[in-house]
Design a protein around this motif. Structure first.
Motif, mmCIF file in Angstrom:
data_model
loop_
_atom_site.group_PDB
_atom_site.id
_atom_site.type_symbol
_atom_site.label_atom_id
_atom_site.label_comp_id
_atom_site.label_asym_id
_atom_site.label_seq_id
_atom_site.Cartn_x
_atom_site.Cartn_y
_atom_site.Cartn_z
ATOM 1 N N ARG A 91 -75.977 7.350 -46.814
ATOM 2 C CA ARG A 91 -75.186 8.097 -47.798
ATOM 3 C C ARG A 91 -74.812 7.247 -49.012
ATOM 4 N N ALA A 92 -75.030 5.944 -48.937
ATOM 5 C CA ALA A 92 -74.711 5.072 -50.072
ATOM 6 C C ALA A 92 -75.599 5.424 -51.261
ATOM 7 N N SER A 93 -75.338 4.789 -52.391
ATOM 8 C CA SER A 93 -75.972 5.208 -53.651
ATOM 9 C C SER A 93 -77.480 5.031 -53.665
ATOM 10 N N SER A 94 -78.016 4.086 -52.883
ATOM 11 C CA SER A 94 -79.458 3.844 -52.880
ATOM 12 C C SER A 94 -80.011 4.002 -51.468
ATOM 13 N N THR A 95 -81.006 4.856 -51.310
ATOM 14 C CA THR A 95 -81.599 5.092 -49.991
ATOM 15 C C THR A 95 -82.447 3.888 -49.574
ATOM 16 N N PRO A 96 -82.220 3.362 -48.370
ATOM 17 C CA PRO A 96 -83.051 2.234 -47.910
ATOM 18 C C PRO A 96 -84.496 2.672 -47.680
ATOM 19 N N THR A 97 -85.402 1.737 -47.844
ATOM 20 C CA THR A 97 -86.806 2.010 -47.579
ATOM 21 C C THR A 97 -87.048 2.181 -46.087
ATOM 22 N N ALA A 98 -86.364 1.369 -45.281
ATOM 23 C CA ALA A 98 -86.514 1.425 -43.822
ATOM 24 C C ALA A 98 -85.186 1.085 -43.173
ATOM 25 N N VAL A 99 -84.902 1.756 -42.057
ATOM 26 C CA VAL A 99 -83.738 1.444 -41.220
ATOM 27 C C VAL A 99 -84.226 1.441 -39.779
ATOM 28 N N GLU A 100 -84.484 0.258 -39.254
ATOM 29 C CA GLU A 100 -84.990 0.111 -37.901
ATOM 30 C C GLU A 100 -83.893 -0.370 -36.960
ATOM 31 N N PHE A 101 -83.920 0.083 -35.716
ATOM 32 C CA PHE A 101 -83.020 -0.492 -34.724
ATOM 33 C C PHE A 101 -83.841 -1.220 -33.668
ATOM 34 N N MET A 102 -83.254 -2.245 -33.118
ATOM 35 C CA MET A 102 -83.934 -3.014 -32.073
ATOM 36 C C MET A 102 -82.878 -3.612 -31.156
ATOM 37 N N GLU A 103 -83.271 -3.857 -29.921
ATOM 38 C CA GLU A 103 -82.372 -4.441 -28.935
ATOM 39 C C GLU A 103 -82.888 -5.804 -28.497
#
Length: 470
Positions: A248-260
């Protein structure tokens, strides 16, 4: 359609195919390599009667026309990197190997489009267009996949959260129908309201409606600046709760990955190299890109502040080639690292609403104890696409099949409960058909079967895949 409904492949069929192509590109069953009996992950193995390495659209057209007249099944195949049995010749017959049709045909810099054949590898597209300052955004994890395979499964990848999926970048397609007709769908235009979008229907159809022989891809200007953030969190829910705020911030990220942590450790062992940090239980990997450095800097600073305010343990900035290579090499090796850690595995490729990612992953953790089997996961937190891997380890065949089925039942039931979908990017193929049948309505199944019947009346194209009830 069942294999018993098709004609038996004969020596005469072999001779006819050799007359259409050349003898060295028509390979009989006795000389077909084992790799062509399966894809990258699915447990099913089945050989075609003949492997034909096609060289042109006209060859594909003549082969399909002949196969239709003889009622012979045809399985299109690219690089065979799929994970759901989509390119396995379940009913034998003819396998069309399109990987040799791998030419770049036209780069239109003014219209920012690239016309190419289906056998071009994804990793080669970037190399081809980047010197011209252009960029093909879809970024599936398997870079050795063909563009035809990406289009057939509507592949997504890590950049989907900002840029979308393969369908968003297909401007036009050349497709051969089962009877041999060649269609030009879409084209080198930005807008098109000219009736039903048959081009979009072909994207994601997994070779069940027609065979793609050419594609026109939309390109974008190449981002000049790119930066990644590795953000450790004390636990997975804390990490996932932060994602909507970041997006929702002003600039959309290119990628948002999660890892454990468990997957990171497996990747470190597989690659024999250290990850920048492996001390936390959960991580987000964020990437930002843009035309200007100031724009990118503002975006990642805002994201870092959001993460720290949400309980992140630290924010590691990846702004050097060495650190980028360390992080993304590990992320790219996750699948192979998990695969190397066990004797066999299968995958659940669901997509759920972003707010439910943590719930689903934690639910999968609980299944390990419930079913006494090991599971590992990672995925695209930005678009809710999760990759849950079920590992066989030392289970015997009967126990493996029983427990695998039970885990899949629980995972897909949970996805349906959360209003998710069976597959986010790998497709349905053969392996996921039973689960698609369970979650699709009778009306949806009727329409899919109807479309299949219109495009492929004799049911010769990639039989046993995708379409419920076939």
């Amino acid at each position: 359609m069942k294999a018993s409904c098709y004609q038996k492949f004969t020596d005469e069929d072999l001779k006819m195919l050799q007359s259409i192509c050349t003898e060295e590109r028509v390979i009989p069953r006795s000389r077909i390599g084992e790799d062509y009996s399966h894809d990258e992950l699915s447990g099913i193995r089945k050989f075609p009667d003949v492997l034909v390495q096609t060289a042109s659209t006209q060859e594909v057209s003549r082969i399909l026309k002949y196969a239709d007249s003889r009622n012979l099944p045809v399985t299109p195949r690219g690089a065979g990197t799929g994970l759901v049995g989509g390119s396995v010749a379940l009913c034998g017959g003819i396998m069309l190997d399109l990987s040799k049709m791998n030419r770049f045909l036209e780069l239109d810099e003014e219209n920012m489009t690239l016309t190419l054949e289906p056998g071009v590898l994804l990793m080669d597209v970037a190399k081809y267009v980047e010197p011209f300052g252009l960029f093909y955004p879809p970024d599936p994890g398997e870079k050795t996949a063909t563009i035809g395979g990406n289009i057939s499964t509507n592949a997504g990848g890590m950049r989907a959260v900002k840029y979308g999926v393969t369908r968003d970048y297909v401007r036009g397609l050349e497709v051969v129908l089962p009877g041999g007709e060649i269609l030009e769908l879409g084209g080198n235009v930005v807008k098109n309201s000219s009736g039903y979008s048959l081009k979009d229907l072909m994207v994601g159809s997994e070779g069940t409606l027609g065979v793609i022989t050419k594609a026109v891809l939309r390109l974008l200007p190449l981002p000049k600046h790119r930066i990644s953030l590795l953000v450790p969190f004390p636990d997975l829910p804390s990490a996932i709760r932060t994602v909507p705020q970041i997006i929702r911030a002003s600039s959309t990220p290119t990628a948002v990955e999660f890892m454990e942590r468990e997957v990171i450790l497996a990747s470190e062992e597989f690659l024999a190299r250290k990850f920048p940090d492996n001390s936390a239980d959960a991580y987000l990997l964020l990437t930002y890109d843009g035309a200007g450095k100031e724009e990118v800097d503002l975006a990642w600073h805002a994201a870092a502040e959001i993460c720290l305010a949400a309980g992140a343990l630290d924010v590691f900035l990846s702004n050097t080639l060495e650190r980028n290579e360390s992080i993304w090499a590990a992320r790219g090796a996750f699948l192979e690292a998990i695969k190397a850690s066990t004797s066999e595995m299968d995958e659940c490729d669901v997509v759920v609403p972003r707010r439910n990612v943590a719930d689903f992953v934690l639910f999968s953790h609980a299944l390990q104890k419930k079913h006494k089997i090991r599971l590992r996961s990672f995925g695209h937190a930005g678009d809710g696409n999760l990759h849950i891997y079920i590992l066989r380890d030392d289970l015997d065949e009967a126990s493996w099949k029983t427990r695998l089925a039970a885990v899949f039942d629980d995972l897909y039931a949970k996805a349906a409960e959360l209003r998710g979908k069976v597959s986010g990017e790998h497709g349905i193929g053969f392996a996921k058909k039973p689960y698609l049948s369970r979650v699709s309505t009778p009306a949806e199944q009727r329409l899919m079967a109807g479309l299949k019947a219109v495009f492929d009346p004799r049911g010769i194209l990639n039989p046993g895949k995708l379409v419920p009830g076939e």
